[in-house]
Design an enzyme around this catalytic site. Structure first.
Site, PDB file in Angstrom:
ATOM      1  N   HIS A 100       0.828  -1.171   0.000  1.00  0.00           N
ATOM      2  CA  HIS A 100       0.047   0.031   0.038  1.00  0.00           C
ATOM      3  C   HIS A 100       0.924   1.293  -0.105  1.00  0.00           C
ATOM      4  O   HIS A 100       0.173   2.320  -0.021  1.00  0.00           O
ATOM      5  CB  HIS A 100      -1.058   0.063   1.186  1.00  0.00           C
ATOM      6  CG  HIS A 100      -2.137   0.600   0.944  1.00  0.00           C
ATOM      7  ND1 HIS A 100      -3.362   0.194   1.592  1.00  0.00           N
ATOM      8  CD2 HIS A 100      -2.770   1.265  -0.192  1.00  0.00           C
ATOM      9  CE1 HIS A 100      -4.505   0.773   1.014  1.00  0.00           C
ATOM     10  NE2 HIS A 100      -4.150   1.438  -0.048  1.00  0.00           N
ATOM     11  N   ASP A 123      -9.934  -0.405   3.923  1.00  0.00           N
ATOM     12  CA  ASP A 123      -8.476  -1.031   4.592  1.00  0.00           C
ATOM     13  C   ASP A 123      -9.081  -1.417   6.303  1.00  0.00           C
ATOM     14  O   ASP A 123      -9.500  -0.770   6.796  1.00  0.00           O
ATOM     15  CB  ASP A 123      -7.435   0.060   4.597  1.00  0.00           C
ATOM     16  CG  ASP A 123      -6.134  -0.501   4.651  1.00  0.00           C
ATOM     17  OD1 ASP A 123      -5.916  -1.396   5.529  1.00  0.00           O
ATOM     18  OD2 ASP A 123      -5.244  -0.049   4.107  1.00  0.00           O
ATOM     19  N   HIS A 125      -6.267  -1.130   8.228  1.00  0.00           N
ATOM     20  CA  HIS A 125      -5.603  -0.127   8.914  1.00  0.00           C
ATOM     21  C   HIS A 125      -5.990   1.141   8.120  1.00  0.00           C
ATOM     22  O   HIS A 125      -6.427   1.249   7.272  1.00  0.00           O
ATOM     23  CB  HIS A 125      -4.094  -0.510   8.404  1.00  0.00           C
ATOM     24  CG  HIS A 125      -3.903  -1.999   8.918  1.00  0.00           C
ATOM     25  ND1 HIS A 125      -3.918  -3.012   7.728  1.00  0.00           N
ATOM     26  CD2 HIS A 125      -3.488  -2.783   9.697  1.00  0.00           C
ATOM     27  CE1 HIS A 125      -3.650  -4.291   8.258  1.00  0.00           C
ATOM     28  NE2 HIS A 125      -3.493  -4.160   9.578  1.00  0.00           N
ATOM     29  N   ASP A 127      -3.209   3.385   7.928  1.00  0.00           N
ATOM     30  CA  ASP A 127      -1.904   3.824   6.930  1.00  0.00           C
ATOM     31  C   ASP A 127      -1.587   5.170   7.181  1.00  0.00           C
ATOM     32  O   ASP A 127      -1.112   5.972   6.349  1.00  0.00           O
ATOM     33  CB  ASP A 127      -2.287   3.427   5.690  1.00  0.00           C
ATOM     34  CG  ASP A 127      -2.423   1.919   5.432  1.00  0.00           C
ATOM     35  OD1 ASP A 127      -2.008   1.084   6.382  1.00  0.00           O
ATOM     36  OD2 ASP A 127      -2.749   1.713   4.298  1.00  0.00           O
ATOM     37  N   HIS A 140       4.339   1.258   4.120  1.00  0.00           N
ATOM     38  CA  HIS A 140       2.987   1.062   3.884  1.00  0.00           C
ATOM     39  C   HIS A 140       1.924   1.248   4.822  1.00  0.00           C
ATOM     40  O   HIS A 140       0.789   1.603   4.496  1.00  0.00           O
ATOM     41  CB  HIS A 140       2.824  -0.564   3.179  1.00  0.00           C
ATOM     42  CG  HIS A 140       2.694  -1.424   4.237  1.00  0.00           C
ATOM     43  ND1 HIS A 140       2.450  -2.791   4.223  1.00  0.00           N
ATOM     44  CD2 HIS A 140       3.299  -1.606   5.829  1.00  0.00           C
ATOM     45  CE1 HIS A 140       2.377  -3.456   5.029  1.00  0.00           C
ATOM     46  NE2 HIS A 140       3.047  -2.862   5.979  1.00  0.00           N
ATOM     47  N   ASP A 225      -7.775  -2.044   0.022  1.00  0.00           N
ATOM     48  CA  ASP A 225      -6.719  -3.147   0.592  1.00  0.00           C
ATOM     49  C   ASP A 225      -7.440  -4.395   0.807  1.00  0.00           C
ATOM     50  O   ASP A 225      -8.481  -4.426   1.495  1.00  0.00           O
ATOM     51  CB  ASP A 225      -6.133  -2.370   1.889  1.00  0.00           C
ATOM     52  CG  ASP A 225      -5.124  -3.158   2.297  1.00  0.00           C
ATOM     53  OD1 ASP A 225      -5.041  -4.512   2.204  1.00  0.00           O
ATOM     54  OD2 ASP A 225      -4.002  -2.671   2.694  1.00  0.00           O
ATOM     55  N   ASP A 227      -6.985  -6.573   2.852  1.00  0.00           N
ATOM     56  CA  ASP A 227      -7.031  -6.853   4.256  1.00  0.00           C
ATOM     57  C   ASP A 227      -8.125  -6.100   4.762  1.00  0.00           C
ATOM     58  O   ASP A 227      -8.133  -6.231   6.257  1.00  0.00           O
ATOM     59  CB  ASP A 227      -5.859  -6.276   4.902  1.00  0.00           C
ATOM     60  CG  ASP A 227      -5.394  -5.085   5.138  1.00  0.00           C
ATOM     61  OD1 ASP A 227      -6.105  -4.182   5.123  1.00  0.00           O
ATOM     62  OD2 ASP A 227      -4.183  -4.696   5.292  1.00  0.00           O
ATOM     63  N   GLU A 270      -2.229  -5.075  -1.899  1.00  0.00           N
ATOM     64  CA  GLU A 270      -1.945  -6.036  -0.841  1.00  0.00           C
ATOM     65  C   GLU A 270      -2.130  -7.487  -0.807  1.00  0.00           C
ATOM     66  O   GLU A 270      -2.253  -8.222   0.175  1.00  0.00           O
ATOM     67  CB  GLU A 270      -2.282  -5.433   0.592  1.00  0.00           C
ATOM     68  CG  GLU A 270      -1.871  -4.089   1.251  1.00  0.00           C
ATOM     69  CD  GLU A 270      -0.254  -4.018   1.695  1.00  0.00           C
ATOM     70  OE1 GLU A 270       0.030  -5.173   1.838  1.00  0.00           O
ATOM     71  OE2 GLU A 270       0.190  -3.023   2.104  1.00  0.00           O
TER      72      GLU A 270
HETATM   73 MN   LIG Z   1      -3.427  -0.766   3.608  1.00  0.00          MN
END
Ligand SMILES: [Mn+2]
Length: 298
Positions: A100, A123, A125, A127, A140, A225, A227, A270
């Site tokens: 990312h 996402d 996260h 980031d 990332h 993302d 994730d 990702e």
């Molecule tokens: Mn990310």
């Protein structure tokens, strides 16, 4: 923007991550046959191949808590240029990642191309660490902070002096936020939908509220993302987190985003095939892309 014509650019990046593997993401997604399936939907697909990145094979030294910085900077500069060329084409841009950190380069190009653009960031996260708040030094985890001009200038200035306004970003599905990140999100009053809120409201309402929040923005980029999806169904990613989107939710988000004319670019990042189980993460990535580009769902 003509969504019947798609141009695809792969970014085989893993310099920004803690584990190598996302460099294989773009090709792994291609190998699911998704390009043929997009063509079968009646779309014209141009695959521009992958950006040629020097990923090396191991972590380089940590420069002021920015791992691999020496190799990242020229790679991100190159990605930024090729992303701008992609956005300049008369077709819908689709980017396949890659870790990312690449969004720092791609969204900078989007900022250069479009006046006052928005970013929908899906996402697990946020980031949004800076090199000062990050406990890992992995870049990332820093791209949003750099897009907001909050990091070291070597990251902030990649792709020029264009910056994201904090009021133009919406996070969806975040559930793993570091302490330093929480403070930045609160201080800048950044809009986000946690998993708890998504379960309570449902995807339809969350996206309605997202577009209402971004109503003054005409051009929106989506950074997805993998994730954001629960780690049990999408395990092939570097920093998996339990409690994410289920398959139907993830797919529903893509279908709804794909129908909105303000979305002028999409990236899916990702995917790390070497961490995957039975290729299921790449196969989910394929379904998400088909959903975005109009394949009927359920
Ligand atoms: Mn990310």
């Amino acid at each position: 923007m003509n969504k019947n014509n798609i141009s695809i650019l792969g970014i085989p990046m893993d310099l920004g991550a803690s584990t190598i593997g996302t460099r294989l993401g773009p090709d792994s997604i291609r190998m699911t046959g998704v390009l043929d399936d997009l063509i079968d939907l009646g779309l014209n697909v141009t695959d521009l191949g992958n950006v040629d990145i020097d990923n090396g094979y191991k972590k380089e030294k940590n420069v002021d808590n920015m791992t691999n910085l020496d190799r990242l900077l020229p790679s991100l500069a190159k990605i930024n240029e090729q992303a701008y060329d992609l956005f300049d084409r008369d077709s819908f841009p689709l980017i396949l990642g890659g870790d990312h950190s690449l969004v720092l380069a791609t969204f900078k190009a989007f900022l250069k191309k479009h006046d006052n653009p928005g970013l929908i960031y899906i996402d697990a996260h946020a980031d949004i660490n800076t090199e000062k708040t990050s406990t890992s030094g992995n870049v990332h985890g820093m791209p949003i902070a750099a897009l907001l001009n909050l990091c070291d200038d070597r990251l902030n200035k990649i792709g020029g002096d264009y910056y994201l306004k904090p009021e133009n970003i919406v996070y969806i599905a975040i559930r793993d936020i570091d302490e330093g990140e929480e403070k930045i999100i609160e201080d800048l009053n950044i809009k986000y939908f946690s998993m708890a809120e998504i379960y309570e409201k449902g995807i339809k309402k969350v996206l309605e509220e997202t577009f209402e929040y971004l109503k003054d923005v005409d051009n929106i980029y989506t950074s997805y993302d993998i994730d954001s999806i629960d780690m049990d169904i999408a395990p092939g990613t570097g920093v998996p987190v339990r409690g994410g989107l289920d398959y139907n939710m993830a797919r529903d988000i893509m279908s709804r985003l794909g129908k909105n004319d303000k979305i002028k670019g999409l990236e899916l990042v990702e995917v790390s095939p070497s961490l995957d189980i039975g290729n299921k993460t790449s196969l989910i990535a394929k379904e998400l892309l088909l959903g975005f580009f109009g394949k009927k769902f359920i």
